[in-house]
Write an enzyme that holds these catalytic residues in place. Sequence first.
Site, PDB file in Angstrom:
ATOM      1  N   ARG A   1       1.415   2.080  12.812  1.00  0.00           N
ATOM      2  CA  ARG A   1       1.885   2.592  14.019  1.00  0.00           C
ATOM      3  C   ARG A   1       1.560   3.517  14.227  1.00  0.00           C
ATOM      4  O   ARG A   1       2.368   3.485  15.579  1.00  0.00           O
ATOM      5  CB  ARG A   1       3.685   2.069  13.494  1.00  0.00           C
TER       6      ARG A   1
ATOM      7  N   LYS B   1       0.865  -7.399  -3.037  1.00  0.00           N
ATOM      8  CA  LYS B   1       1.984  -7.843  -3.338  1.00  0.00           C
ATOM      9  C   LYS B   1       2.903  -7.003  -3.382  1.00  0.00           C
ATOM     10  O   LYS B   1       2.683  -5.771  -3.030  1.00  0.00           O
ATOM     11  CB  LYS B   1       1.816  -7.689  -5.463  1.00  0.00           C
TER      12      LYS B   1
ATOM     13  N   HIS C   1       2.484  -7.931 -11.763  1.00  0.00           N
ATOM     14  CA  HIS C   1       1.172  -7.654 -12.358  1.00  0.00           C
ATOM     15  C   HIS C   1       1.225  -8.384 -14.215  1.00  0.00           C
ATOM     16  O   HIS C   1       0.156  -8.877 -14.910  1.00  0.00           O
ATOM     17  CB  HIS C   1       1.470  -6.098 -12.529  1.00  0.00           C
TER      18      HIS C   1
END
Length: 512
Positions: A89, A187, A279
């Site tokens: 951004r 993730k 994980h």
Amino acid sequence: MAGGPVIARARALANTLDRAHLAPGGVGARADGYVTTLVPDSAQRPDPHVVVLFGARGDLARRKLLPGLYRLARASLLPEDFRIIGSGRHAPDGDFAEEVREALDEHAAGDVTEEGWADFAPRLSFVASSADDGGDLAAAVREARAELGDGARTMLYLSVPPSAMRPMVAMLGATGLAQDARVVMEKPFGADLAGARELNAALHEHVAEEDVFRIDHFLGKEAAQGILALRFANGLFEPIWNAEHIASVQIDVPEELGLEGRGSFYEETGAFRDMVVTHLAQMLGFVAMDAPERLDAGALRDAKAAAFAALAPFEPAHAVFGQFEGYRDEAGVEGDSATETFAALRVHSRAPRWAGVPFLLRTGKAMAQTRRTVTLTLREPAHRIFTAGDASAARPNEIVLELTEDPRVAVDLRVKAPGPDLEVTRAPLTLDVQRELDQEGLEAYERLLRDVMLGDQLLFARADEVERLWELAAPLLADPPAPIPYAQGSWGPDEARDLAAPTGWRLPDHDG
């Protein structure tokens, strides 16, 4: 010598079987089928690539992604021609290349040479973008691909907060950025089963599943891949890798670090979503799965998905959550936050291979040590004739896998204690893989970045795996245990010890 670690990595790769990436004639095969030599050649290098790093000014990019790309370039493991476009951004006040050089000096200082930097820096640029506006970025990618010529590919690396994933995916589709691109997603992949399904559906509107790379850097670790080799390449271990011989499995990932400025992220995820459903669950898959038919992406992920399908749902009664003291004082954290910074679970598989064997998962922030340890506790001999010479011999035999950058394997045995009496004590039989072989593997993100460019999905999570893990997590997400306070520098709430009874949590130099 300047660039020494880079050369070491290149030599390590040249002396290691690199699965399906080998060019014809690159391997010398013996009559018994074992590989003796790998000769690297230009066929192993990926096609020309435009790499777009969303979140390029963030912590992950500075610590891992940009240093990893630089090291790969220095080791001639990136394409011969490539461009790296940072995005986010907010554009830098100055030159993006200057920020990248600062990151390299901090996180890859031993590998940076002026010659290497002079080649790397001109390939860097930055174009601001957001989920609402990606037009300028799309134009920059088209221009860069035109410069690289026919056969150029695009990698889009989304290192963005979970809440921003779906809007970003929509932007990639609307601007055409997703067309003919490989999309790498950090993730957690969603926040629950419904969110994961929605995210996968949104992705598949614009990107084929074979071009979606759900990255879990634990799978890129040499030690994690070493689990597969230990199990399936050795007659010593695979025959005993079952409930008849193994009493319990622990996957233990405590961390000394606290939030490190990631309070807002942690409020959105918590330890369970951040670590356990990703994980630790992926490591469980490697430990629990049956042997795949082949060592390729389809067969390996089928075997892992079958292991996840056999797991029983995660039950609140078999879980302990904790929150380290002082967490609510961290920047970005609510004053009455109920977010967990510690999670411990006891889960079970319905597969006959693992009947009655508990899988114990533990992770947490601000704990006593940072370790990444898988421990398989073996069953006691049916008939015991020796007495213990000291307290250490009371603990059962264990196979201990250290998932560090320097992979180590230990088998803790009982041996005769020196002296006149027939008593036993405890002694480890250890293997330090790097030291023994005098080779250094690629860092996890380096390995996985290269695999994306080569289109190799072997070490990435598939959509059905992700959705199944969220399905297993649903009961715990619906009724999470209240987090119990624990002191920073401790082993977490005392209540978590009961989950690991009777042997307790095992770390090589401390029983937590």
